[in-house]
Design a protein around this motif. Sequence first.
Motif, PDB file in Angstrom:
ATOM      1  N   ASN A   1      38.736  40.665  39.369  1.00 17.45           N
ATOM      2  CA  ASN A   1      39.241  42.032  39.377  1.00 17.45           C
ATOM      3  C   ASN A   1      38.595  42.755  40.557  1.00 17.45           C
ATOM      4  OD1 ASN A   1      39.773  44.765  38.994  1.00 17.45           O
ATOM      5  ND2 ASN A   1      39.698  44.603  36.756  1.00 17.45           N
ATOM      6  N   GLN A   2      39.389  43.071  41.559  1.00 18.56           N
ATOM      7  CA  GLN A   2      38.835  43.662  42.775  1.00 18.56           C
ATOM      8  C   GLN A   2      38.362  45.099  42.583  1.00 18.56           C
ATOM      9  OE1 GLN A   2      40.936  42.301  46.593  1.00 18.56           O
ATOM     10  NE2 GLN A   2      42.580  42.131  45.080  1.00 18.56           N
ATOM     11  N   ASP A   3      38.747  45.734  41.466  1.00 21.47           N
ATOM     12  CA  ASP A   3      38.372  47.122  41.245  1.00 21.47           C
ATOM     13  C   ASP A   3      37.022  47.268  40.539  1.00 21.47           C
ATOM     14  OD1 ASP A   3      40.650  48.238  42.490  1.00 21.47           O
ATOM     15  OD2 ASP A   3      41.837  47.871  40.689  1.00 21.47           O
TER      16      ASP A   3
ATOM     17  N   ARG B   1      43.815  31.093  48.284  1.00 23.39           N
ATOM     18  CA  ARG B   1      43.402  32.463  47.966  1.00 23.39           C
ATOM     19  C   ARG B   1      44.671  33.302  47.858  1.00 23.39           C
ATOM     20  NH1 ARG B   1      38.907  36.153  49.713  1.00 23.39           N
ATOM     21  NH2 ARG B   1      39.764  38.254  49.904  1.00 23.39           N
ATOM     22  N   GLU B   2      44.758  34.123  46.815  1.00 23.58           N
ATOM     23  CA  GLU B   2      45.884  35.036  46.670  1.00 23.58           C
ATOM     24  C   GLU B   2      45.368  36.440  46.385  1.00 23.58           C
ATOM     25  OE1 GLU B   2      50.231  35.275  44.684  1.00 23.58           O
ATOM     26  OE2 GLU B   2      48.626  34.715  43.317  1.00 23.58           O
ATOM     27  N   GLU B   3      45.853  37.402  47.158  1.00 21.80           N
ATOM     28  CA  GLU B   3      45.502  38.807  46.999  1.00 21.80           C
ATOM     29  C   GLU B   3      46.731  39.548  46.481  1.00 21.80           C
ATOM     30  OE1 GLU B   3      44.404  39.865  50.929  1.00 21.80           O
ATOM     31  OE2 GLU B   3      42.672  38.524  51.011  1.00 21.80           O
ATOM     32  N   ALA B   4      46.608  40.125  45.307  1.00 24.57           N
ATOM     33  CA  ALA B   4      47.732  40.815  44.684  1.00 24.57           C
ATOM     34  C   ALA B   4      47.495  42.321  44.694  1.00 24.57           C
ATOM     35  CB  ALA B   4      47.920  40.333  43.247  1.00 24.57           C
ATOM     36  N   PRO B   5      48.561  43.110  44.705  1.00 22.46           N
ATOM     37  CA  PRO B   5      48.398  44.563  44.579  1.00 22.46           C
ATOM     38  C   PRO B   5      48.055  44.939  43.146  1.00 22.46           C
ATOM     39  CG  PRO B   5      50.717  43.997  44.590  1.00 22.46           C
ATOM     40  CD  PRO B   5      49.972  42.710  44.824  1.00 22.46           C
ATOM     41  N   TYR B   6      47.868  46.205  42.904  1.00 24.84           N
ATOM     42  CA  TYR B   6      47.529  46.692  41.557  1.00 24.84           C
ATOM     43  C   TYR B   6      48.686  46.445  40.602  1.00 24.84           C
ATOM     44  CZ  TYR B   6      46.132  49.818  37.789  1.00 24.84           C
ATOM     45  OH  TYR B   6      45.797  50.343  36.569  1.00 24.84           O
TER      46      TYR B   6
ATOM     47  N   ALA C   1      50.647  47.094  34.536  1.00 25.15           N
ATOM     48  CA  ALA C   1      50.739  46.571  33.168  1.00 25.15           C
ATOM     49  C   ALA C   1      49.407  45.993  32.720  1.00 25.15           C
ATOM     50  CB  ALA C   1      51.843  45.523  33.079  1.00 25.15           C
ATOM     51  N   LEU C   2      48.763  45.237  33.597  1.00 26.34           N
ATOM     52  CA  LEU C   2      47.475  44.623  33.273  1.00 26.34           C
ATOM     53  C   LEU C   2      46.298  45.485  33.683  1.00 26.34           C
ATOM     54  CD1 LEU C   2      48.183  40.922  34.323  1.00 26.34           C
ATOM     55  CD2 LEU C   2      48.305  41.931  32.034  1.00 26.34           C
ATOM     56  N   LYS C   3      46.592  46.529  34.470  1.00 21.86           N
ATOM     57  CA  LYS C   3      45.551  47.431  34.978  1.00 21.86           C
ATOM     58  C   LYS C   3      44.480  46.660  35.748  1.00 21.86           C
ATOM     59  CE  LYS C   3      46.176  51.066  31.508  1.00 21.86           C
ATOM     60  NZ  LYS C   3      47.451  50.536  31.014  1.00 21.86           N
ATOM     61  N   VAL C   4      44.936  45.826  36.676  1.00 21.67           N
ATOM     62  CA  VAL C   4      44.017  45.007  37.455  1.00 21.67           C
ATOM     63  C   VAL C   4      44.610  44.758  38.839  1.00 21.67           C
ATOM     64  CG1 VAL C   4      45.001  42.842  36.624  1.00 21.67           C
ATOM     65  CG2 VAL C   4      42.649  42.887  37.435  1.00 21.67           C
ATOM     66  N   ARG C   5      43.747  44.677  39.823  1.00 21.76           N
ATOM     67  CA  ARG C   5      44.122  44.268  41.183  1.00 21.76           C
ATOM     68  C   ARG C   5      43.451  42.921  41.396  1.00 21.76           C
ATOM     69  NH1 ARG C   5      42.080  45.654  46.455  1.00 21.76           N
ATOM     70  NH2 ARG C   5      40.446  46.845  45.397  1.00 21.76           N
ATOM     71  N   ALA C   6      44.208  41.865  41.207  1.00 22.56           N
ATOM     72  CA  ALA C   6      43.637  40.531  41.075  1.00 22.56           C
ATOM     73  C   ALA C   6      43.463  39.830  42.416  1.00 22.56           C
ATOM     74  CB  ALA C   6      44.513  39.672  40.168  1.00 22.56           C
TER      75      ALA C   6
END
Length: 210
Positions: free
Chosen positions: A81-83, A55-60, A63-68
């Motif tokens: 997309n967590q948003d 599992r990987e949690e990335a910040p916003y 450039a891609l406009k996504v918090r993956a």
Amino acid sequence: MKPLLILCALLLATVAHGDDEGMIKIVYKTVGPEIAPDSFDAQPKTLYRWGNKSREEAPYDPALKVRALTISDGKNFWIINQDDHTGGHMMMPPEPHPFYPLMYLAAEGQPQRAADFSFGHELAYMTAHQAKPGKVTTNGVTSTVYETKQEGLTLTLIMLPGTQTPLGIQISDGDHRLACLCYIEYTKLKPDPMLFQVPAGVQISEVPQQ
């Protein structure tokens, strides 16, 4: 030509070769001469590894406009997309390599080079590539290091002095340091199966596979 560092955000799970008794949490950030301190690559990311699950949690990512959020249970892979609570699903390769090509590095106008490496299996990775332990002293502190060359790149694993806990991985091209994956946290935890399941309320669609 300036080296171009691209870190693949899709951490696919791999066959476990070590550290399988417990779950590992890794918080890391990427630093290097070509990486701006305020860039997305330089922001801390959180990884969980448990056997062949990840599992990987990335910040916003502006450039891609996504918090993956990426999750794998060893057979299935989801990117979410967590948003907006949407995501895609695909099946894992039937015969994954023991270590997945995580980092792609290239100079502008040149073909990409891949260095296979797996978070949570750092020592197993170095052992698989016949790396022998060495010593390095910085500011009076001596650490154990392992080093291997893959696809023309030198990968150096730096260990916390007196332990088997990784401090990070340095990636170099000859004498030029491209980047360092610096570990902010590296902790073994009690496994939590819920971390490797798709969160409730997320709408998943199938991703076409070639």
